[in-house]
Design a protein around this motif. Structure first.
Motif, PDB file in Angstrom:
ATOM      1  N   UNK A 286       4.787   3.936  -1.949  1.00 41.21           N
ATOM      2  CA  UNK A 286       5.587   4.593  -2.985  1.00 41.21           C
ATOM      3  C   UNK A 286       4.685   5.241  -4.048  1.00 41.21           C
ATOM      4  N   UNK A 287       3.511   4.657  -4.263  1.00 41.15           N
ATOM      5  CA  UNK A 287       2.578   5.217  -5.245  1.00 41.15           C
ATOM      6  C   UNK A 287       1.683   6.282  -4.615  1.00 41.15           C
ATOM      7  N   UNK A 288       1.215   6.025  -3.375  1.00 41.41           N
ATOM      8  CA  UNK A 288       0.325   6.979  -2.705  1.00 41.41           C
ATOM      9  C   UNK A 288       1.052   8.256  -2.299  1.00 41.41           C
ATOM     10  N   UNK A 289       2.332   8.157  -2.006  1.00 42.15           N
ATOM     11  CA  UNK A 289       3.149   9.294  -1.576  1.00 42.15           C
ATOM     12  C   UNK A 289       4.267   9.578  -2.584  1.00 42.15           C
ATOM     13  N   UNK A 290       3.935   9.455  -3.865  1.00 43.94           N
ATOM     14  CA  UNK A 290       4.932   9.546  -4.924  1.00 43.94           C
ATOM     15  C   UNK A 290       5.719  10.854  -4.882  1.00 43.94           C
ATOM     16  N   UNK A 291       5.024  11.962  -4.741  1.00 42.43           N
ATOM     17  CA  UNK A 291       5.719  13.260  -4.784  1.00 42.43           C
ATOM     18  C   UNK A 291       6.644  13.426  -3.579  1.00 42.43           C
ATOM     19  N   UNK A 292       6.171  13.073  -2.404  1.00 43.99           N
ATOM     20  CA  UNK A 292       6.998  13.223  -1.199  1.00 43.99           C
ATOM     21  C   UNK A 292       8.226  12.323  -1.270  1.00 43.99           C
TER      22      UNK A 292
ATOM     23  N   UNK B  57      11.436   8.045 -11.287  1.00 40.74           N
ATOM     24  CA  UNK B  57      11.460   6.701 -11.873  1.00 40.74           C
ATOM     25  C   UNK B  57      11.949   5.679 -10.841  1.00 40.74           C
ATOM     26  N   UNK B  58      12.925   6.075 -10.027  1.00 41.63           N
ATOM     27  CA  UNK B  58      13.444   5.175  -8.993  1.00 41.63           C
ATOM     28  C   UNK B  58      12.372   4.848  -7.962  1.00 41.63           C
ATOM     29  N   UNK B  59      11.571   5.840  -7.575  1.00 43.30           N
ATOM     30  CA  UNK B  59      10.499   5.603  -6.605  1.00 43.30           C
ATOM     31  C   UNK B  59       9.437   4.686  -7.216  1.00 43.30           C
ATOM     32  N   UNK B  60       9.077   4.925  -8.455  1.00 40.46           N
ATOM     33  CA  UNK B  60       8.086   4.057  -9.113  1.00 40.46           C
ATOM     34  C   UNK B  60       8.613   2.630  -9.281  1.00 40.46           C
ATOM     35  N   UNK B  61       9.850   2.497  -9.740  1.00 39.29           N
ATOM     36  CA  UNK B  61      10.425   1.164  -9.939  1.00 39.29           C
ATOM     37  C   UNK B  61      10.577   0.424  -8.618  1.00 39.29           C
ATOM     38  N   UNK B  62      11.006   1.137  -7.584  1.00 42.01           N
ATOM     39  CA  UNK B  62      11.149   0.469  -6.290  1.00 42.01           C
ATOM     40  C   UNK B  62       9.788   0.106  -5.709  1.00 42.01           C
ATOM     41  N   UNK B  63       8.775   0.909  -5.972  1.00 43.49           N
ATOM     42  CA  UNK B  63       7.422   0.556  -5.530  1.00 43.49           C
ATOM     43  C   UNK B  63       6.950  -0.742  -6.162  1.00 43.49           C
ATOM     44  N   UNK B  64       7.187  -0.878  -7.459  1.00 44.82           N
ATOM     45  CA  UNK B  64       6.824  -2.112  -8.162  1.00 44.82           C
ATOM     46  C   UNK B  64       7.618  -3.294  -7.596  1.00 44.82           C
ATOM     47  N   UNK B  65       8.924  -3.095  -7.396  1.00 41.02           N
ATOM     48  CA  UNK B  65       9.768  -4.178  -6.871  1.00 41.02           C
ATOM     49  C   UNK B  65       9.316  -4.610  -5.477  1.00 41.02           C
ATOM     50  N   UNK B  66       8.944  -3.651  -4.646  1.00 43.55           N
ATOM     51  CA  UNK B  66       8.533  -3.979  -3.284  1.00 43.55           C
ATOM     52  C   UNK B  66       7.191  -4.708  -3.248  1.00 43.55           C
ATOM     53  N   UNK B  67       6.225  -4.212  -4.015  1.00 35.26           N
ATOM     54  CA  UNK B  67       4.914  -4.867  -4.021  1.00 35.26           C
ATOM     55  C   UNK B  67       5.020  -6.258  -4.648  1.00 35.26           C
ATOM     56  N   UNK B  68       5.653  -6.343  -5.808  1.00 38.65           N
ATOM     57  CA  UNK B  68       5.783  -7.641  -6.478  1.00 38.65           C
ATOM     58  C   UNK B  68       6.639  -8.599  -5.648  1.00 38.65           C
ATOM     59  N   UNK B  69       7.740  -8.110  -5.108  1.00 38.80           N
ATOM     60  CA  UNK B  69       8.596  -8.952  -4.276  1.00 38.80           C
ATOM     61  C   UNK B  69       7.882  -9.412  -3.019  1.00 38.80           C
ATOM     62  N   UNK B  70       7.181  -8.499  -2.370  1.00 40.48           N
ATOM     63  CA  UNK B  70       6.436  -8.850  -1.167  1.00 40.48           C
ATOM     64  C   UNK B  70       5.352  -9.874  -1.432  1.00 40.48           C
ATOM     65  N   UNK B  71       4.606  -9.693  -2.518  1.00 39.04           N
ATOM     66  CA  UNK B  71       3.558 -10.659  -2.859  1.00 39.04           C
ATOM     67  C   UNK B  71       4.140 -12.013  -3.230  1.00 39.04           C
ATOM     68  N   UNK B  72       5.259 -12.008  -3.930  1.00 36.66           N
ATOM     69  CA  UNK B  72       5.862 -13.287  -4.326  1.00 36.66           C
ATOM     70  C   UNK B  72       6.359 -14.050  -3.101  1.00 36.66           C
TER      71      UNK B  72
END
Length: 145
Positions: free
Chosen positions: A23-29, A44-59
């Protein structure tokens, strides 16, 4: 048999950690995809979902606040299924089938995430309860917050 829980957490979380980073590496696409799908505030939705996915996955992977992380993953998956993979609106049958596959994949993984929300992370988690015997789930397996 206890090794199955951390192995399952690893296999389950890998796609969310890598997808979240994407989500961060391919933000524009991905912002373009979100915008074309009618997602409000797509960048903002792509950035927020990227954070949720990385944090959720790590947790989930580490077993630290795994229920909360799995809940974030489930919310993302359900939102993406109904906002992005709307197969019922796609006129081309081949593209509709592709979107149906993504829609069903998201529902299936959301179901897996909800199992983690309910049962917790299982053994070999980094987080330990203060009073281990305080609560126990079905089959005598201790509940993990």
């Amino acid at each position: 048999m206890g090794v199955l829980a951390p192995l399952g957490r690893l296999l389950f979380s890998a796609i969310f950690i890598t997808s979240g980073l994407n989500h961060f590496f391919q933000l524009e696409a991905l912002t373009g995809v979100a915008q074309a799908s009618g997602v409000p505030e797509p960048r903002m939705a792509v950035l927020a979902s990227g954070v949720a996915l990385v944090a959720g996955g790590l947790s989930v992977l580490l077993g630290v606040f795994a229920r909360l992380g799995a809940a974030a993953i489930a919310i993302f998956l359900l939102a993406a299924a109904f906002m992005v993979h709307r197969f019922w609106l796609v006129p081309d049958p081949v593209q509709a089938q592709n979107q149906l596959i993504h829609f069903m994949k998201n529902l299936s993984m959301a179901g897996g995430a909800l199992f983690i929300v309910y049962f917790g992370s299982g053994p070999f988690s980094l987080r330990r309860k203060k009073a281990e015997g305080l609560g126990s789930g079905r089959l005598g397996v201790p509940l993990r917050p």
